[in-house]
Scaffold this active site. Sequence first.
Site, PDB file in Angstrom:
ATOM      1  N   HIS A  83     -62.451  55.730  63.444  1.00 49.67           N
ATOM      2  CA  HIS A  83     -62.839  57.142  63.456  1.00 49.67           C
ATOM      3  C   HIS A  83     -64.346  57.326  63.525  1.00 49.67           C
ATOM      4  O   HIS A  83     -64.821  58.406  63.848  1.00 49.67           O
ATOM      5  CB  HIS A  83     -62.190  57.922  62.303  1.00 49.67           C
ATOM      6  CG  HIS A  83     -62.831  57.777  60.960  1.00 49.67           C
ATOM      7  ND1 HIS A  83     -62.365  56.931  59.981  1.00 49.67           N
ATOM      8  CD2 HIS A  83     -63.904  58.393  60.417  1.00 49.67           C
ATOM      9  CE1 HIS A  83     -63.114  57.053  58.902  1.00 49.67           C
ATOM     10  NE2 HIS A  83     -64.060  57.939  59.140  1.00 49.67           N
ATOM     11  N   ASP A 219     -58.031  51.178  60.992  1.00 45.98           N
ATOM     12  CA  ASP A 219     -59.117  52.084  61.327  1.00 45.98           C
ATOM     13  C   ASP A 219     -60.418  51.310  61.566  1.00 45.98           C
ATOM     14  O   ASP A 219     -61.343  51.374  60.779  1.00 45.98           O
ATOM     15  CB  ASP A 219     -59.285  53.093  60.177  1.00 45.98           C
ATOM     16  CG  ASP A 219     -60.122  54.298  60.578  1.00 45.98           C
ATOM     17  OD1 ASP A 219     -60.811  54.223  61.617  1.00 45.98           O
ATOM     18  OD2 ASP A 219     -60.100  55.296  59.840  1.00 45.98           O
ATOM     19  N   SER A 651     -67.623  55.683  55.263  1.00 44.63           N
ATOM     20  CA  SER A 651     -66.671  55.135  56.213  1.00 44.63           C
ATOM     21  C   SER A 651     -67.334  54.049  57.025  1.00 44.63           C
ATOM     22  O   SER A 651     -68.451  54.217  57.500  1.00 44.63           O
ATOM     23  CB  SER A 651     -66.159  56.225  57.141  1.00 44.63           C
ATOM     24  OG  SER A 651     -65.080  56.849  56.541  1.00 44.63           O
TER      25      SER A 651
HETATM   26  N1  ARG Z   1     -60.731  61.187  56.111  1.00 47.26           N
HETATM   27  C1  ARG Z   1     -61.550  60.193  56.673  1.00 47.26           C
HETATM   28  C2  ARG Z   1     -63.041  60.531  56.456  1.00 47.26           C
HETATM   29  O1  ARG Z   1     -63.473  61.563  56.151  1.00 47.26           O
HETATM   30  C3  ARG Z   1     -61.195  59.826  58.059  1.00 47.26           C
HETATM   31  C4  ARG Z   1     -61.389  60.883  59.082  1.00 47.26           C
HETATM   32  C5  ARG Z   1     -60.826  60.604  60.430  1.00 47.26           C
HETATM   33  N2  ARG Z   1     -60.604  61.879  61.062  1.00 47.26           N
HETATM   34  C6  ARG Z   1     -59.403  62.479  61.143  1.00 47.26           C
HETATM   35  N3  ARG Z   1     -59.364  63.765  61.370  1.00 47.26           N
HETATM   36  N4  ARG Z   1     -58.303  61.809  60.991  1.00 47.26           N
HETATM   37  O2  ARG Z   1     -63.833  60.974  57.167  1.00 47.26           O
HETATM   38  N1  ASP Z   2     -63.531  59.079  55.694  1.00 49.12           N
HETATM   39  C1  ASP Z   2     -64.822  59.279  55.092  1.00 49.12           C
HETATM   40  C2  ASP Z   2     -65.937  58.968  56.069  1.00 49.12           C
HETATM   41  O1  ASP Z   2     -65.790  59.155  57.256  1.00 49.12           O
HETATM   42  C3  ASP Z   2     -64.957  58.528  53.832  1.00 49.12           C
HETATM   43  C4  ASP Z   2     -64.606  59.344  52.639  1.00 49.12           C
HETATM   44  O2  ASP Z   2     -64.917  60.534  52.616  1.00 49.12           O
HETATM   45  O3  ASP Z   2     -64.063  58.771  51.703  1.00 49.12           O
HETATM   46  O4  ASP Z   2     -67.039  58.642  55.693  1.00 49.12           O
END
Ligand code: ARG
Ligand code: ASP
Length: 716
Positions: A83, A219, A651
């Site tokens: 991502h 990922d 991330s």
């Molecule tokens: N939640 C994770 C982080 O903030 C992964 C995001 C990937 N984006 C998504 N919409 N699935 O950023």
């Molecule tokens: N998914 C998040 C990122 O892109 C990580 C998090 O917020 O835990 O940095």
Amino acid sequence: MTRKIVLYLMMLTLVGRADEGMWMPQLIDALNFKDMKKNGFKLTAEQIYSINKASMKDAVAIFGGGCTAEVISNKGLILTNHHCGYGAIAGLSTVEKDYLKNGYFAMTNNEEIYCKGLTVTFIKRIEDVTAKVLTNVKQEWSEKSKDSIIQFNIKELEKTARGTTQLETFIRPFYYGNEYYLFVTEVFTDIRLVGAPPESIGKFGRETDNWVWPRHNADFSMFRIYANRENKPSAFSADNVPFTPAYSFPISLKGAEKGDFTMVYGFPGRTQEYLTSYAVELLVDQQDPLRVELREKRLKIMAEDMKRNDTLRLMYATRYAGVANAYKKWKGEMLGLKKSDAVNKKKKTESDFINLFANDAAKKEKYSALMGQFQKIYADYAPLSRQYDYFTECLWGIDGMRMAGNFITVFAELKKKQAGKENKFGEVLKNATPLIPFRNYNKETDKKICKSMLATYKANVDPSLMPNYLDSMITVYKGNTDELSDFLFANSSFIDNKKASVMFTDFEVNAALYERDPLYQLAAAIYSHYQKTVVPQMTYYDREITQLQKEYMQGLRENVANRKFYPDANGTMRITYGKVADYNGRDGIEYKHYTTLDGLVEKNKTGEEDYFVKQRLLDLYDKKDFGMYADKNGKLRTAFIGSNHTTGGNSGSPVLNKSGELIGTNFDRNWEGTMSDVMYNPAFCRNITLDVRYTLWIVDKYAGAGYLLNEMKIIK
Ligand code: ARG
Ligand code: ASP
């Protein structure tokens, strides 16, 4: 109970919670090293951060604008999340060569693809510059005046530190401006895509699984840094060669079990751990719910259209992911904060803090007054914040509106040019449409969004707070915002692919015409309304709040004995450490600390669209050919969770074991755990790590790019 115990219990809310904290690597020795050792860490503080010798810090980088990546070979190979590489991969994809959908792996260096605009930034050194930044700042000045001299000092110091070197510099405030640190960085710009799994693997579970445990997506994506022959940053060139890093992480195939020490080294973006109860109340009761509600509407419209065909799906993939991500996070944050009774906990922290001064009337008075100021300021701030959210999340949520709004500066620069003044017309014209090329914009989708947003806005915003122009347009259309939207979309050049592509060649000649464009007129009116009636007040309050937070922070640091306070995340390099740990989700639900590929197949069997994978993966699973990547019982572990305190920006961060070996890549948090940005709860805040064995298995067995392992240092 003895008085001592009562006092201790009373002060418990002021004490840090186990595993909480994002620590500055250059101070780790002074602050946490003993504790890290106690928890099992085996290396020295110098191996984590040193400016004299190669250390881990030389293998941790800012990836693009907001992620982390780690170096995993001495040929500049870097690992980050799928991502995080998403934008770059999408940018290289076309309907014919769809690297998002099909994945991509270079089979030789020659097949690595340059990613325009992508950067990788290393930290060379970190320096405390507090005294220098605060030079000539007088205590009695207004916050605004202080701020402007501070900004001036920062610019000067950044410039001096950069000198004539090729290095970059930036200074950031810590502890709400109680301290300032300088970061000297080296920015690489020739970054090439090495490999990424298909989206069905990298983003398996899509939005259903995002922010949720258990997880099964691999990922990850891999890139390579290229440098010139002197091993220095250089613009893309065929003559560039793979970068030789000062340090790269060895990779362990030994995995991690419950209770094992883990640390995460990366660039967390933003946390607000020292907010008062008033701010948390505003967040839970107003900000989060409103933003969630507004985004939900946009997401639904995008999702429906993305299902229509591949062109639309690709067009909106990145934008949808971005909008959805914060949406779901806010939802989880709300849930977690409510479940933790966060507002009352914060209230208790505040009263405990005041009670520290039972024997010091002056301080008691000072800090009670401070809390009163917080309360007052948030009461004034709340309605402004609501108005601002209706601007950014509602009106500016219409892509065409925002895009037209970008032309405000274009017209301003053009006027300068026409008056013979110095101007940036060419540059701003080029930057004005982030959605160009127009393959990333679908007028019909956006028109639906426009209808939905205008209707919502009209239903919820008092006309006295609306931009006059919008209010009168609504009146002209007798309150029918759908018809108003139809009119705007039928008559604007800005959102019309054909007309807009001409616009770039004839903008100067036909500027007067474009300036009368109805969508532009409306966007400009909206923008100027909010710039006049909301933004200055918000800025004023933000500054005041920062000042109050600064005093509160100082008060906490000076008066709470035995607690080390870490600064809120601010996009700078940090270390967090904890353990592999399971958790109790809700009553009756226990979440295990790891997942295996079995779970991916189980999810796939549900037939749900978000759990689609290609047959190849299922065939490989049936063969159970997990080789050296398998667990003792022959299974392939996919992800694990731990108590490391992380946030957005973390991330892609390396997750390391007690010996500093890479065991995974951080990529997410559990849903309720996203409240850790505001209040860390050790009971259920968990970071989610992609097991590096799953990553390597995909590279090796799925993609057939096992040759890449030859350049890694693998510990079996
Ligand atoms: N939640 C994770 C982080 O903030 C992964 C995001 C990937 N984006 C998504 N919409 N699935 O950023
Ligand atoms: N998914 C998040 C990122 O892109 C990580 C998090 O917020 O835990 O940095």
